[in-house]
Design a protein around this motif. Structure first.
Motif, PDB file in Angstrom:
ATOM      1  N   ALA A 408       0.733  -1.166  -0.043  1.00  0.00           N
ATOM      2  CA  ALA A 408       0.032  -0.143  -0.149  1.00  0.00           C
ATOM      3  C   ALA A 408       1.005   1.240   0.004  1.00  0.00           C
ATOM      4  CB  ALA A 408      -0.971  -0.002   1.271  1.00  0.00           C
ATOM      5  N   VAL A 409       1.008   2.004  -1.189  1.00  0.00           N
ATOM      6  CA  VAL A 409       1.751   3.069  -1.504  1.00  0.00           C
ATOM      7  C   VAL A 409       1.188   4.507  -1.270  1.00  0.00           C
ATOM      8  CG1 VAL A 409       3.456   4.056  -2.968  1.00  0.00           C
ATOM      9  CG2 VAL A 409       3.217   1.675  -2.771  1.00  0.00           C
ATOM     10  N   ILE A 410       1.489   5.046  -0.356  1.00  0.00           N
ATOM     11  CA  ILE A 410       0.792   6.269   0.046  1.00  0.00           C
ATOM     12  C   ILE A 410       0.906   7.574  -1.197  1.00  0.00           C
ATOM     13  CG2 ILE A 410       0.900   8.213   1.630  1.00  0.00           C
ATOM     14  CD1 ILE A 410       1.400   6.309   3.897  1.00  0.00           C
ATOM     15  N   HIS A 411      -0.113   8.219  -1.414  1.00  0.00           N
ATOM     16  CA  HIS A 411      -0.173   9.171  -2.183  1.00  0.00           C
ATOM     17  C   HIS A 411      -0.340  10.441  -1.782  1.00  0.00           C
ATOM     18  CE1 HIS A 411      -0.744  11.532  -6.016  1.00  0.00           C
ATOM     19  NE2 HIS A 411      -1.776  11.437  -5.821  1.00  0.00           N
ATOM     20  N   GLN A 412      -1.555  10.621  -0.845  1.00  0.00           N
ATOM     21  CA  GLN A 412      -1.481  11.825  -0.132  1.00  0.00           C
ATOM     22  C   GLN A 412      -1.975  11.653   1.372  1.00  0.00           C
ATOM     23  OE1 GLN A 412      -2.065  14.830  -1.220  1.00  0.00           O
ATOM     24  NE2 GLN A 412      -2.159  14.509  -3.664  1.00  0.00           N
ATOM     25  N   PHE A 413      -1.448  12.500   2.216  1.00  0.00           N
ATOM     26  CA  PHE A 413      -1.794  12.148   3.838  1.00  0.00           C
ATOM     27  C   PHE A 413      -2.069  13.441   4.349  1.00  0.00           C
ATOM     28  CE2 PHE A 413       0.530  11.834   7.832  1.00  0.00           C
ATOM     29  CZ  PHE A 413      -0.111  10.766   8.242  1.00  0.00           C
ATOM     30  N   SER A 414      -2.738  13.264   5.452  1.00  0.00           N
ATOM     31  CA  SER A 414      -2.866  14.529   6.380  1.00  0.00           C
ATOM     32  C   SER A 414      -3.386  14.093   7.666  1.00  0.00           C
ATOM     33  CB  SER A 414      -4.187  15.298   5.830  1.00  0.00           C
ATOM     34  OG  SER A 414      -4.399  16.286   6.801  1.00  0.00           O
ATOM     35  N   ALA A 415      -3.035  14.825   8.677  1.00  0.00           N
ATOM     36  CA  ALA A 415      -3.220  14.216  10.212  1.00  0.00           C
ATOM     37  C   ALA A 415      -3.361  15.473  11.026  1.00  0.00           C
ATOM     38  CB  ALA A 415      -2.050  13.305  10.494  1.00  0.00           C
ATOM     39  N   SER A 456      -7.870  13.801  -0.743  1.00  0.00           N
ATOM     40  CA  SER A 456      -6.915  14.626  -0.502  1.00  0.00           C
ATOM     41  C   SER A 456      -7.486  15.734   0.313  1.00  0.00           C
ATOM     42  CB  SER A 456      -6.498  15.206  -2.028  1.00  0.00           C
ATOM     43  OG  SER A 456      -7.568  16.109  -2.614  1.00  0.00           O
ATOM     44  N   CYS A 457      -6.420  16.498   1.199  1.00  0.00           N
ATOM     45  CA  CYS A 457      -6.886  17.686   1.967  1.00  0.00           C
ATOM     46  C   CYS A 457      -6.379  18.753   1.874  1.00  0.00           C
ATOM     47  CB  CYS A 457      -6.664  16.939   3.482  1.00  0.00           C
ATOM     48  SG  CYS A 457      -7.404  15.692   3.879  1.00  0.00           S
ATOM     49  N   VAL A 458      -6.914  19.878   2.223  1.00  0.00           N
ATOM     50  CA  VAL A 458      -6.109  21.228   2.285  1.00  0.00           C
ATOM     51  C   VAL A 458      -4.870  21.392   2.836  1.00  0.00           C
ATOM     52  CG1 VAL A 458      -6.413  23.816   2.493  1.00  0.00           C
ATOM     53  CG2 VAL A 458      -8.328  22.266   1.630  1.00  0.00           C
ATOM     54  N   LEU A 459      -4.639  20.860   4.102  1.00  0.00           N
ATOM     55  CA  LEU A 459      -3.523  21.018   4.984  1.00  0.00           C
ATOM     56  C   LEU A 459      -3.207  19.633   5.218  1.00  0.00           C
ATOM     57  CD1 LEU A 459      -5.007  23.271   7.724  1.00  0.00           C
ATOM     58  CD2 LEU A 459      -3.498  23.971   5.592  1.00  0.00           C
ATOM     59  N   ALA A 460      -1.777  19.406   4.991  1.00  0.00           N
ATOM     60  CA  ALA A 460      -1.031  18.106   5.227  1.00  0.00           C
ATOM     61  C   ALA A 460      -1.034  17.959   6.919  1.00  0.00           C
ATOM     62  CB  ALA A 460       0.417  17.991   4.650  1.00  0.00           C
ATOM     63  N   ARG A 461      -1.078  18.878   7.410  1.00  0.00           N
ATOM     64  CA  ARG A 461      -0.842  18.647   8.933  1.00  0.00           C
ATOM     65  C   ARG A 461      -1.535  19.871   9.620  1.00  0.00           C
ATOM     66  NH1 ARG A 461       3.018  14.621  10.485  1.00  0.00           N
ATOM     67  NH2 ARG A 461       3.400  13.686   8.682  1.00  0.00           N
TER      68      ARG A 461
END
Length: 463
Positions: A408-415, A456-461
């Motif tokens: 599972a290869v990550i493309h978009q991430f936010s937390a 996808s999200c506006v902010l990554a963090r």
């Protein structure tokens, strides 16, 4: 700028909202849970000697006893015997199915939320209780609403006026007695009986329970060795049967597992509800009870997914999410997706999830998280940030090399770590959802989109 303006508007609404009207005498909680194919069941918890009458569109309907008052003898639990006690339930749990098409329903004068034909506005919360756990030296200040904020989260989520609420599991956290001299949790009820359930969940959840019907997902805190007795008495939408009530340890292999079911959302979409409470992050092997049960659950989930073009799957433990922890040497390490589920599901499908699953809604990791993949995996959302102690060990700045599951290869991430709140989903097209992350007061802290399996999200963090 638009995110900021929306946040300010939410803050203003939070400040002028009115409180939930009090419940009448002897009525301790009212709510509606959705079960197989979205069938709604009205529930009431009361300390009266008999069940009240349900009024549905002007018709009087008798409510039936789901669970009578009882004190369950002490059974082996996740805690040592000296830190456990018998589970006392001095309350009556009543229920009645709501007739199809019900427009309005009341019980003892309290309005019940009627199900919508199409759920376009969904609140997602998880991991809501106040953590009192001796083995982890975890003593959350339950008496401080700033540090145990589920009541605020519930009220803010109710003001958003959802069509549906999804709780992704772990309702009950007050397992052991607060240590002497600890003012933060002094006087808190503990154990697995009604008093702890009431303070940990039903009292703070009241505004949201009265705002919309709920889909309830079982967490690992609701297994039979923990709060499973209350789970079956109060929350699970299925009939309460002797042998799967978690009262007798000999029946745990029955009480700890349930078949998946689907809740239609309208517009050729549905929510797949999967009980994975008893899985193990350490892994499962062929021959283990859980391995066989979860392989069977995968096959049944796959079959259910064929009923709709678009499927959101909700379970407690993230299959494609991750967190971070500290080992005994205080060194940070990654906690990848649940290994037991990856092994059991992976034996049926190397991609782990049925092909029609668009996204996963989970909890368990005490943060908010969004993960989308370059590979053909569904997006994963984690909403374990609604009340219990947060996971604050920092996630790596660069997650491009992290694989929550093999391949599972990550493309978009936010937390978002260290903040309490809830997530909302608004359906804007057949395969598209607008997602917002709200803080405990309802202020929007991030916005995301889900289209097909990609998100996808506006902010990554979120800071």
């Amino acid at each position: 700028m638009r995110l900021l303006l929306t946040s300010l508007a939410a803050a203003l609404l939070a400040g002028c909202a009115t409180s939930t009207p009090p419940l009448p005498p002897h009525i301790l909680s009212t709510y509606v849970v959705l079960g197989e194919q979205g069938v709604p069941t009205a529930r009431v918890i009361t300390d009266a000697p008999a069940c009240p009458t349900l009024e549905a569109d002007g018709r009087a309907l008798p409510m039936q006893v789901r669970a009578a008052p009882a004190t369950i003898p002490l059974r082996p639990t996740a805690s040592a015997p000296e830190d456990s006690k018998p589970s006392a339930f001095p309350v009556l749990t009543c229920e009645a199915p709501l007739p199809a098409g019900t427009r309005s329903a009341t019980v003892a004068g309290v309005a019940l939320p009627a199900p919508r034909m199409e759920a376009r506005r969904i609140v997602v919360i998880g991991d809501t209780g106040c953590r009192l756990k001796k083995a982890d030296h975890a003593w959350q200040p339950c008496n401080d609403p700033e540090q145990a904020p589920f009541a605020d989260v519930s009220a803010a989520a109710a003001r958003w006026q959802p069509d549906l609420v999804v709780h992704v599991g772990d309702y009950h956290y007050r397992e052991n007695p607060c240590p002497d001299g600890n003012a933060g949790c002094a006087g808190s009820p503990w154990g697995y009986g009604w008093d702890a359930w009431r303070e940990d969940f039903f009292r703070p959840a009241e505004p949201l329970l009265r705002a919309a019907p709920w889909v309830v997902v079982r967490g690992n805190h609701e297994t039979c060795v923990r709060a499973g007795q209350g789970w079956w008495r109060f929350l699970d939408p299925r009939p309460l049967l002797q042998g799967r009530d978690c009262n007798a340890p000999a029946d745990d292999a029955t009480g700890d597992y349930s078949d998946p079911y689907a809740v239609p959302l309208g517009g050729d979409a549905q929510l797949l509800v999967l009980d994975t409470a008893a899985t193990s992050w350490r892994g499962l092997k062929p021959g283990d009870t859980g391995y066989a049960r979860y392989r069977d659950a995968y096959a049944k989930t796959d079959a259910l997914s064929q009923r709709a073009a678009w499927n959101l799957l909700t379970n407690h433990q993230p299959i494609l999410g991750f967190g971070a922890g500290l080992d005994k040497a205080s060194q940070s390490y990654l906690q990848l997706g649940d290994l037991g589920l990856q092994q059991a599901f992976g034996a049926a499908n190397p991609m782990l999830l049925p092909p029609r699953v668009q996204a996963l809604l989970s909890g368990h990791v005490h943060l908010w998280e969004q993960v989308s993949f370059k590979t053909d995996h569904p997006s994963q959302f984690v909403t374990g940030f609604s009340g219990t102690l947060e996971d604050v060990v920092p996630l790596p700045d660069d997650v491009s090399a992290v694989q929550p599951a093999p391949g599972a290869v990550i493309h978009q991430f936010s937390a978002w770590q260290g903040g309490f709140g809830f997530m909302t989903m608004e359906r804007t097209a057949a395969d598209t959802w607008a997602i917002a992350v709200h803080d405990r007061h309802g202020v929007v802290r991030n916005r995301c989109s889900l289209q097909g399996r990609q998100s996808s999200c506006v902010l990554a963090r979120v800071e």
